[in-house]
Design an enzyme around this catalytic site. Sequence first.
Site, PDB file in Angstrom:
ATOM      1  CD1 TRP A  10      49.750 -28.589  -1.540  1.00 49.83           C
ATOM      2  CD2 TRP A  10      50.951 -29.932  -2.836  1.00 49.83           C
ATOM      3  NE1 TRP A  10      50.639 -29.038  -0.756  1.00 49.83           N
ATOM      4  CE2 TRP A  10      51.605 -29.975  -1.413  1.00 49.83           C
ATOM      5  CE3 TRP A  10      51.726 -30.656  -3.704  1.00 49.83           C
ATOM      6  CZ2 TRP A  10      52.716 -30.692  -1.051  1.00 49.83           C
ATOM      7  CZ3 TRP A  10      52.717 -31.423  -3.441  1.00 49.83           C
ATOM      8  CH2 TRP A  10      53.295 -31.373  -1.934  1.00 49.83           C
ATOM      9  CE  LYS A  11      42.774 -23.748  -3.784  1.00 48.13           C
ATOM     10  NZ  LYS A  11      42.003 -22.699  -3.753  1.00 48.13           N
ATOM     11  CG  HIS A  94      37.791 -26.803  -3.554  1.00 51.47           C
ATOM     12  ND1 HIS A  94      37.764 -25.746  -4.348  1.00 51.47           N
ATOM     13  CD2 HIS A  94      38.622 -26.609  -2.582  1.00 51.47           C
ATOM     14  CE1 HIS A  94      38.434 -24.783  -3.929  1.00 51.47           C
ATOM     15  NE2 HIS A  94      39.031 -25.308  -2.808  1.00 51.47           N
ATOM     16  CD  GLU A  96      39.709 -23.478  -6.047  1.00 45.72           C
ATOM     17  OE1 GLU A  96      40.805 -24.382  -6.676  1.00 45.72           O
ATOM     18  OE2 GLU A  96      39.908 -22.501  -5.587  1.00 45.72           O
ATOM     19  CD  GLU A 166      38.046 -24.801   1.121  1.00 47.24           C
ATOM     20  OE1 GLU A 166      38.938 -24.582   1.655  1.00 47.24           O
ATOM     21  OE2 GLU A 166      37.722 -24.917  -0.004  1.00 47.24           O
ATOM     22  N   GLY A 172      41.398 -17.591  -1.799  1.00 49.05           N
ATOM     23  CA  GLY A 172      42.150 -16.928  -2.811  1.00 49.05           C
ATOM     24  C   GLY A 172      42.288 -15.288  -2.932  1.00 49.05           C
ATOM     25  CB  SER A 211      42.538 -15.858   2.582  1.00 49.89           C
ATOM     26  OG  SER A 211      42.067 -15.741   1.377  1.00 49.89           O
ATOM     27  N   GLY A 232      44.993 -23.173   0.852  1.00 49.94           N
ATOM     28  CA  GLY A 232      45.442 -23.359  -0.282  1.00 49.94           C
ATOM     29  C   GLY A 232      46.727 -22.639  -0.408  1.00 49.94           C
ATOM     30  N   GLY A 233      46.814 -21.145  -0.728  1.00 50.62           N
ATOM     31  CA  GLY A 233      48.014 -20.831  -1.228  1.00 50.62           C
ATOM     32  C   GLY A 233      49.170 -21.062  -0.171  1.00 50.62           C
TER      33      GLY A 233
HETATM   34  P1  13P Z   1      43.263 -20.294  -0.211  1.00 49.57           P
HETATM   35  O1  13P Z   1      43.692 -20.563   1.255  1.00 49.57           O
HETATM   36  O2  13P Z   1      44.176 -19.817  -1.350  1.00 49.57           O
HETATM   37  O3  13P Z   1      42.327 -19.039   0.027  1.00 49.57           O
HETATM   38  O4  13P Z   1      42.635 -21.340  -0.790  1.00 49.57           O
HETATM   39  C1  13P Z   1      41.629 -22.038   0.087  1.00 49.57           C
HETATM   40  C2  13P Z   1      41.178 -23.308  -0.357  1.00 49.57           C
HETATM   41  O5  13P Z   1      40.391 -23.394  -1.398  1.00 49.57           O
HETATM   42  C3  13P Z   1      41.506 -24.592   0.047  1.00 49.57           C
HETATM   43  O6  13P Z   1      40.745 -25.673  -0.470  1.00 49.57           O
END
Ligand code: 13P
Length: 249
Positions: A10-11, A94, A96, A166, A172, A211, A232-233
């Site tokens: 969910w970030k 991750h 990020e 990833e 994203g 994605s 993620g999204g």
């Molecule tokens: P997205 O699915 O939003 O591209 O994010 C992937 C992600 O970083 C999952 O950890």
Amino acid sequence: MRKPIIAGNWKMNKTPSEAKALVEALAPLVADAQCDVVVCTPAVNFAAVSEAIKGTNIKLGAQNMHWKESGAYTGELSAAMLKECGVEYVILGHSERRQYFGETDATVNLRTLAAVKAGLTPIICVGEKKEEREAGYTNALVAYQTLIALSGLTAEQVAKVVIAYEPVWAIGTGLTATDEQANETIGVIREAVRSAYGDAADEVRIQYGGSMNPKNCKGLMAQPQIDGGLIGGASLKAEDFSKVVRFDA
Ligand code: 13P
């Protein structure tokens, strides 16, 4: 042979009340899932989510943790804190965290060792940036990231961790690795695991992330090397996430 595992990351999204609503909407939609289902929520939501997942097949995950057991580390959370809140999985390394918070392969390794020692299942993230792929470094890089992260674990412990491939350029951005690219690079990661831990490579589950969504999940999950997804999204809406969880429905 390997049970698929679909996890939502969910970030920095959802407050406790929003988290509760999302999980309550999700639970009936994934009740018949054939895979493991995990939601990795911000720590402020642990209480609300662990209450909402009682009696369901959804498991609770965190997005990071510190490697020390306790001490003067303002703002950090220990494995014991996570465990007592009902957390079973923890995302580590991750991209990020690497990009914005100074995470390195060495600190990912420390966190991995601490998580496994505490009985948490780490979801260890590896992946290349766009320029690294273009320069031809993807395979060497993901193998290196993987082996550093796992260093110090036994083969038995390695068999139980989860790795998430990833590609940073796919996160994203709406750009997904092709099914074949993802399968090939995950195969490289698995062979790196085999080089150091032998047959544990056949048990370790390796997800794709970047994605991944209801439209592309079926093709990705049909690939022999891909054991799941880190989403993620598309994990922020119950309907979308449930479709990824039920990728073969
Ligand atoms: P997205 O699915 O939003 O591209 O994010 C992937 C992600 O970083 C999952 O950890």
